[in-house]
Design an enzyme around this catalytic site. Structure first.
Site, PDB file in Angstrom:
ATOM      1  N   VAL A 161     -68.101   9.793  10.949  1.00 38.37           N
ATOM      2  CA  VAL A 161     -68.470   9.665   9.783  1.00 38.37           C
ATOM      3  C   VAL A 161     -67.231  10.047   8.803  1.00 38.37           C
ATOM      4  O   VAL A 161     -66.913   8.945   7.854  1.00 38.37           O
ATOM      5  CB  VAL A 161     -69.399  10.712   9.403  1.00 38.37           C
ATOM      6  CG1 VAL A 161     -69.705  10.640   7.977  1.00 38.37           C
ATOM      7  CG2 VAL A 161     -70.755  10.235  10.047  1.00 38.37           C
ATOM      8  N   TYR A 193     -71.287  -0.403   7.170  1.00 37.71           N
ATOM      9  CA  TYR A 193     -70.825   1.155   7.079  1.00 37.71           C
ATOM     10  C   TYR A 193     -71.537   1.710   8.473  1.00 37.71           C
ATOM     11  O   TYR A 193     -70.999   2.339   9.237  1.00 37.71           O
ATOM     12  CB  TYR A 193     -71.448   1.807   6.026  1.00 37.71           C
ATOM     13  CG  TYR A 193     -71.231   3.337   6.201  1.00 37.71           C
ATOM     14  CD1 TYR A 193     -70.143   4.159   5.819  1.00 37.71           C
ATOM     15  CD2 TYR A 193     -72.384   4.172   6.458  1.00 37.71           C
ATOM     16  CE1 TYR A 193     -70.005   5.415   5.989  1.00 37.71           C
ATOM     17  CE2 TYR A 193     -72.498   5.373   6.668  1.00 37.71           C
ATOM     18  CZ  TYR A 193     -71.092   6.077   6.437  1.00 37.71           C
ATOM     19  OH  TYR A 193     -71.378   7.479   6.410  1.00 37.71           O
ATOM     20  N   VAL A 198     -64.763   6.854   9.010  1.00 38.30           N
ATOM     21  CA  VAL A 198     -65.324   5.611   7.961  1.00 38.30           C
ATOM     22  C   VAL A 198     -65.308   6.129   6.663  1.00 38.30           C
ATOM     23  O   VAL A 198     -64.979   5.291   5.659  1.00 38.30           O
ATOM     24  CB  VAL A 198     -66.524   5.230   8.887  1.00 38.30           C
ATOM     25  CG1 VAL A 198     -67.132   4.040   7.818  1.00 38.30           C
ATOM     26  CG2 VAL A 198     -66.497   4.805  10.078  1.00 38.30           C
ATOM     27  N   GLU A 199     -65.553   7.265   6.325  1.00 37.89           N
ATOM     28  CA  GLU A 199     -66.009   7.632   5.045  1.00 37.89           C
ATOM     29  C   GLU A 199     -64.487   7.866   4.291  1.00 37.89           C
ATOM     30  O   GLU A 199     -64.494   7.259   3.100  1.00 37.89           O
ATOM     31  CB  GLU A 199     -66.681   8.907   4.916  1.00 37.89           C
ATOM     32  CG  GLU A 199     -68.242   8.766   5.111  1.00 37.89           C
ATOM     33  CD  GLU A 199     -68.992   8.263   4.003  1.00 37.89           C
ATOM     34  OE1 GLU A 199     -68.537   7.920   2.883  1.00 37.89           O
ATOM     35  OE2 GLU A 199     -69.967   7.975   4.104  1.00 37.89           O
ATOM     36  N   SER A 200     -63.601   8.439   4.867  1.00 37.26           N
ATOM     37  CA  SER A 200     -62.426   8.732   4.005  1.00 37.26           C
ATOM     38  C   SER A 200     -60.998   8.601   4.604  1.00 37.26           C
ATOM     39  O   SER A 200     -60.030   8.799   4.137  1.00 37.26           O
ATOM     40  CB  SER A 200     -62.551  10.161   3.642  1.00 37.26           C
ATOM     41  OG  SER A 200     -62.428  10.917   4.772  1.00 37.26           O
TER      42      SER A 200
END
Length: 233
Positions: free
Chosen positions: A108, A198, A111-113
Site C-alpha cells: 500500500v 490502484y 503504490v500510495e507514495s
C-alpha cells in the site's frame, strides 16, 4: 481500484461462485472468471462490471466455491526496502495490532507514495499511506508527514475497510482509494480507472513480495539443510 476479490456478495447464489487462490495467500470468491490471453479477469458481479485483472501465473488454485465459503488470509512478511527503524517498527507493531501482513502494508505504501513520507497528492492526501486531512483527524493522526503516525493511522483505516467489507481485500482497497461511499454507491468496485488501477497495482505488488519471500524461505531452508544434513540411519 479494480475489482473482484475476496468475498462474494451475499445476494449471489453460491453455485455461481468460483474460488481463486492467489500466490499471496488470499482466497478470492468471485461470480465468474474470464481468461484474456495470459491475463485472468475476476468478476465480482454477474453483470461483469466489477473486476480485477491478474496474471494467470499469480493464480495457484481455481475451483467452484463451496456454499458459505469465507475468504482467508495467510500471514507473511517481507521487506524489500530498508526503512528508518522507527517506521519499520511502526509497520510491524501496526500489522500485529490489526492482524495485517506487513507485506500488504508495504505494498500500500509503495503504490500510495513510493515510500515518500512527505508525498502530497493533487487531492491533498498526505504521507506514506496518503491520508486525507479529515480521515487523519478522525484516526487521531496529528501529523501525517510523521511516518510512524501515518503508518498507524493508515493501517487502522485499512483494517476498518477490511472489516466493513468482510475481509474482501479488493473492496477494502477500493474504499481506501475512493472512499467507502463510492464502493457502497456502486455496490462494488467503482468504475473509476484510477481506482481499478490502484487495486490491481497493490495486489500485484503484494503477490511479488509474497513470491520473493517464498523464494527466500526455500533458499534459507536449503542452506540450513546443507549445513546440517540429516544423519544417515
Amino acid at each position: 481500484m479494480a475489482g473482484c476479490l475476496v468475498a462474494l456478495a451475499t445476494a449471489m447464489p453460491a453455485h455461481a461462485a468460483e474460488q481463486v487462490v492467489l500466490k499471496n495467500g488470499y482466497s478470492l470468491i468471485c461470480d465468474h472468471v474470464q481468461r484474456v490471453g495470459s491475463r485472468v479477469q475476476l468478476f465480482l458481479d454477474p453483470g461483469s462490471k466489477n473486476f480485477i485483472e491478474v496474471s494467470a501465473n499469480e493464480i495457484v488454485v481455481e475451483r467452484p466455491a463451496p456454499p458459505g465459503a469465507e475468504p482467508k488470509t495467510i500471514s507473511t512478511s517481507r521487506h524489500t526496502q530498508k526503512k528508518p527503524e522507527s517506521v519499520q517498527q511502526a509497520l510491524v507493531q501496526a500489522g500485529r495490532k490489526h492482524d495485517l501482513d506487513v507485506a500488504l502494508l508495504e505494498s500500500v505504501i509503495q503504490v500510495e507514495s513510493g515510500g515518500n513520507p512527505h508525498a502530497v497528492s493533487p487531492a491533498g492526501a498526505r504521507g506514506l499511506m496518503q491520508l486525507m486531512p479529515g480521515t487523519a483527524a478522525k484516526l487521531g493522526v496529528k501529523n501525517s508527514f510523521r511516518g510512524t503516525e501515518n503508518v498507524r493511522g493508515g493501517t487502522a483505516y485499512l483494517d476498518q475497510m477490511l472489516k466493513r467489507y468482510h475481509n474482501n481485500l479488493a473492496l477494502a482497497l477500493a474504499a481506501y482509494n475512493a472512499g467507502p461511499g463510492a464502493v457502497d454507491k456502486w455496490h462494488g468496485i467503482p468504475p473509476y480507472p484510477e481506482t481499478r488501477r490502484y487495486v490491481a497495482r497493490v495486489i500485484h505488488d503484494y503477490n511479488l513480495r509474497y513470491a520473493a519471500k517464498q523464494r527466500a524461505r526455500r533458499s534459507l531452508l536449503a542452506s540450513a539443510a546443507a549445513i546440517h544434513p540429516e544423519p544417515v540411519q
